[in-house]
Design an enzyme around this catalytic site. Structure first.
Site, PDB file in Angstrom:
ATOM      1  N   HIS A 207       0.801  -1.233   0.000  1.00 55.52           N
ATOM      2  CA  HIS A 207       0.000   0.000   0.000  1.00 55.52           C
ATOM      3  C   HIS A 207       0.827   1.273   0.000  1.00 55.52           C
ATOM      4  O   HIS A 207       0.271   2.366  -0.057  1.00 55.52           O
ATOM      5  CB  HIS A 207      -0.925   0.027   1.219  1.00 55.52           C
ATOM      6  CG  HIS A 207      -0.197   0.269   2.509  1.00 55.52           C
ATOM      7  ND1 HIS A 207       0.510  -0.713   3.153  1.00 55.52           N
ATOM      8  CD2 HIS A 207      -0.038   1.380   3.255  1.00 55.52           C
ATOM      9  CE1 HIS A 207       1.065  -0.216   4.239  1.00 55.52           C
ATOM     10  NE2 HIS A 207       0.760   1.055   4.332  1.00 55.52           N
TER      11      HIS A 207
HETATM   12  C1  UD1 Z   1      -1.837   5.524   6.140  1.00 52.83           C
HETATM   13  C2  UD1 Z   1      -0.494   5.912   6.745  1.00 52.83           C
HETATM   14  C3  UD1 Z   1       0.497   4.773   6.545  1.00 52.83           C
HETATM   15  C4  UD1 Z   1      -0.050   3.457   7.037  1.00 52.83           C
HETATM   16  C5  UD1 Z   1      -1.376   3.194   6.342  1.00 52.83           C
HETATM   17  C6  UD1 Z   1      -1.992   1.894   6.774  1.00 52.83           C
HETATM   18  C7  UD1 Z   1       0.043   8.315   6.706  1.00 52.83           C
HETATM   19  C8  UD1 Z   1       0.893   9.342   6.091  1.00 52.83           C
HETATM   20  N1  UD1 Z   1       0.087   7.095   6.149  1.00 52.83           N
HETATM   21  O1  UD1 Z   1      -1.653   5.463   4.733  1.00 52.83           O
HETATM   22  O2  UD1 Z   1       1.685   5.059   7.255  1.00 52.83           O
HETATM   23  O3  UD1 Z   1       0.856   2.427   6.743  1.00 52.83           O
HETATM   24  O4  UD1 Z   1      -2.255   4.279   6.653  1.00 52.83           O
HETATM   25  O5  UD1 Z   1      -3.161   1.665   6.086  1.00 52.83           O
HETATM   26  O6  UD1 Z   1      -0.643   8.600   7.660  1.00 52.83           O
HETATM   27  N2  UD1 Z   1      -9.102   5.045   2.270  1.00 52.83           N
HETATM   28  C9  UD1 Z   1     -10.338   4.449   2.296  1.00 52.83           C
HETATM   29  N3  UD1 Z   1     -10.849   4.104   3.515  1.00 52.83           N
HETATM   30  C10 UD1 Z   1     -10.222   4.344   4.675  1.00 52.83           C
HETATM   31  C11 UD1 Z   1      -8.957   4.970   4.633  1.00 52.83           C
HETATM   32  C12 UD1 Z   1      -8.404   5.302   3.431  1.00 52.83           C
HETATM   33  O7  UD1 Z   1     -10.944   4.200   1.285  1.00 52.83           O
HETATM   34  O8  UD1 Z   1     -10.755   3.989   5.746  1.00 52.83           O
HETATM   35  C13 UD1 Z   1      -8.513   5.372   0.974  1.00 52.83           C
HETATM   36  C14 UD1 Z   1      -8.810   6.771   0.548  1.00 52.83           C
HETATM   37  O9  UD1 Z   1      -8.996   6.777  -0.834  1.00 52.83           O
HETATM   38  C15 UD1 Z   1      -7.525   7.512   0.862  1.00 52.83           C
HETATM   39  C16 UD1 Z   1      -6.476   6.437   0.671  1.00 52.83           C
HETATM   40  O10 UD1 Z   1      -7.113   5.208   1.032  1.00 52.83           O
HETATM   41  O11 UD1 Z   1      -7.334   8.628   0.078  1.00 52.83           O
HETATM   42  C17 UD1 Z   1      -5.274   6.669   1.495  1.00 52.83           C
HETATM   43  O12 UD1 Z   1      -5.607   6.809   2.882  1.00 52.83           O
HETATM   44  P1  UD1 Z   1      -4.689   7.690   3.870  1.00 52.83           P
HETATM   45  O13 UD1 Z   1      -5.174   7.619   5.254  1.00 52.83           O
HETATM   46  O14 UD1 Z   1      -4.444   9.021   3.278  1.00 52.83           O
HETATM   47  O15 UD1 Z   1      -3.284   6.983   3.802  1.00 52.83           O
HETATM   48  P2  UD1 Z   1      -2.900   5.448   3.749  1.00 52.83           P
HETATM   49  O16 UD1 Z   1      -2.382   5.162   2.393  1.00 52.83           O
HETATM   50  O17 UD1 Z   1      -3.968   4.550   4.295  1.00 52.83           O
END
Ligand code: UD1
Length: 367
Positions: A207
């Protein structure tokens, strides 16, 4: 009595907060703990199911910030969290890990003069292109108490000029959760449900933006994994970010024609049951490098660096980067060596008792 706000934001935070919160609840003469969920992760599969599996109550405060660019998400957490701190007036705010919620809440407290403790301090990948590395460096530089999982982290903090009296080597609280739940996870039917019970299989997670956001990089990694899957079926619980990228780049059909099985993200217990039976794990996650270390499962880390060098020192983790040939070679090496399971070597203080040490130290902070 110390009032402590425990910050939980994203999936990898929950299994670190759970044992600390539980320990504080067991010591009501010493602690009044609260859980603040920022809402960085909000899907049931990325959040609620973890609270259920880990036996955590509903958060006392839910900020509901959701997704956004780094600036938007971090800023939203800060603006939503500040009034909570002003209202609750905690003695300590405890942040864990390296996600945007970690730095956002730490920064709010530093500006308000509220004491912050950082759990999992001092880890360094030395790769500033990683958002988590920025979060780690900044959070450590403004925290009042820094809890480390391994002694290499203490050395990193010393090099950055953090006074030694603020740093406490307490071990790995995520392993408290692992040890607490390994037996319970045996009730999970996930292996049977996926048809891998009693069979050899690999588990994959992927991811990191650096691996999944670039079409060429993701394509190369998939080439390698498809070749590996010809020898060992791969189960791949897919993070929402990665799912979206696979669709955007049109890689679905290629994967469907292989022995890589895409499934939705799993809860804590199901995922533990799945990886604990795997012949090999391939991942770009931080936590999984540590969990496989404790269980003695060979882990190929699909990154060029790790902030967790102790997992390599212990012998289970191999950094393979993202070059398809290197991934294949490393995976085939693990598969050819039939004695693949390395005897589990457990790093110092990864003993299931870290939450207790964290609580003890909070009662004796630096002067
Ligand atoms: C975040 C953390 C990362 C961790 C990861 C675990 C930061 C900078 N990064 O990254 O260190 O390893 O979480 O998962 O904080 N999304 C959903 N549902 C959710 C959450 C996210 O659909 O419940 C999607 C959204 O499109 C979002 C994307 O995933 O834009 C990324 O989510 P985000 O929280 O920005 O960062 P992660 O890639 O999950």
């Amino acid at each position: 009595m110390l009032k402590v706000l425990n910050i939980a934001g994203a999936r990898p935070n929950f299994m670190k907060v759970a044992p600390i919160y539980a320990e504080m609840k067991r010591r009501p003469e010493e602690f009044v703990p609260m859980i603040v969920h920022t809402g960085q992760h909000y899907d049931a599969a990325m959040s609620d199911s973890f609270f259920d599996d880990l036996g955590m109550p509903k958060p006392d405060v839910y900020l509901g910030v959701g997704s956004g660019s780094h600036a938007v998400q971090t800023a939203k957490i800060m603006t939503e969290f500040e009034p909570v701190v002003l209202r609750e007036k905690p003695d300590w705010v405890l942040v864990v890990g390296d996600v945007n919620s970690t730095i956002a809440c730490a920064l709010v407290c530093a500006k308000l003069g509220i004491k912050v403790a950082h759990v999992e301090a001092g880890l360094r990948s030395r790769d500033r292109a990683m958002p988590e590395e920025i979060n780690r460096i900044l959070t450590d530089s403004i925290s009042d108490l820094l809890f480390t999982t391994s002694q290499d982290a203490d050395v990193n903090l010393e090099r950055e000029g953090i006074p030694a009296e603020r740093v406490r080597f307490v071990g790995n609280v995520m392993i408290d959760s692992l040890m607490d739940h390994l037996k319970i996870a045996e009730n999970s039917t996930v292996r049977g449900d996926l048809g891998v019970d009693g069979r050899d299989y690999a588990v994959l997670t992927l991811h990191r933006p650096s691996n999944v956001d670039d079409k060429g990089t993701l394509s190369g990694i998939l080439d390698a994994l498809i070749a590996v899957a010809e020898k060992l079926p791969i189960v791949f619980p897919v993070h929402p970010r990665t799912r979206a990228k696979i669709e955007e780049f049109g890689f679905g059909a290629r994967i469907a024609g292989s022995d890589i099985r895409l499934i939705d993200p799993l809860g804590y217990l199901d995922f533990m049951r799945l990886y604990s039976g795997a012949k090999m794990v391939m991942t770009d996650s931080g936590g999984l490098q540590e969990e496989t270390t404790v269980l003695g499962i060979p882990c190929l880390t699909l990154r060029n660096n790790t902030e967790r060098p102790i997992t390599i020192e212990m012998g289970t983790n191999i950094l393979v980067g993202t070059d398809p040939e290197k991934i294949k070679r490393a995976a085939f090496n693990v598969l050819e060596n039939k004695a693949a399971a390395v005897a589990a070597k457990i790093p110092p203080l990864w003993d299931g008792k870290t939450a207790g040490r964290i609580c003890d130290e909070l009662l004796e902070p630096p002067a």
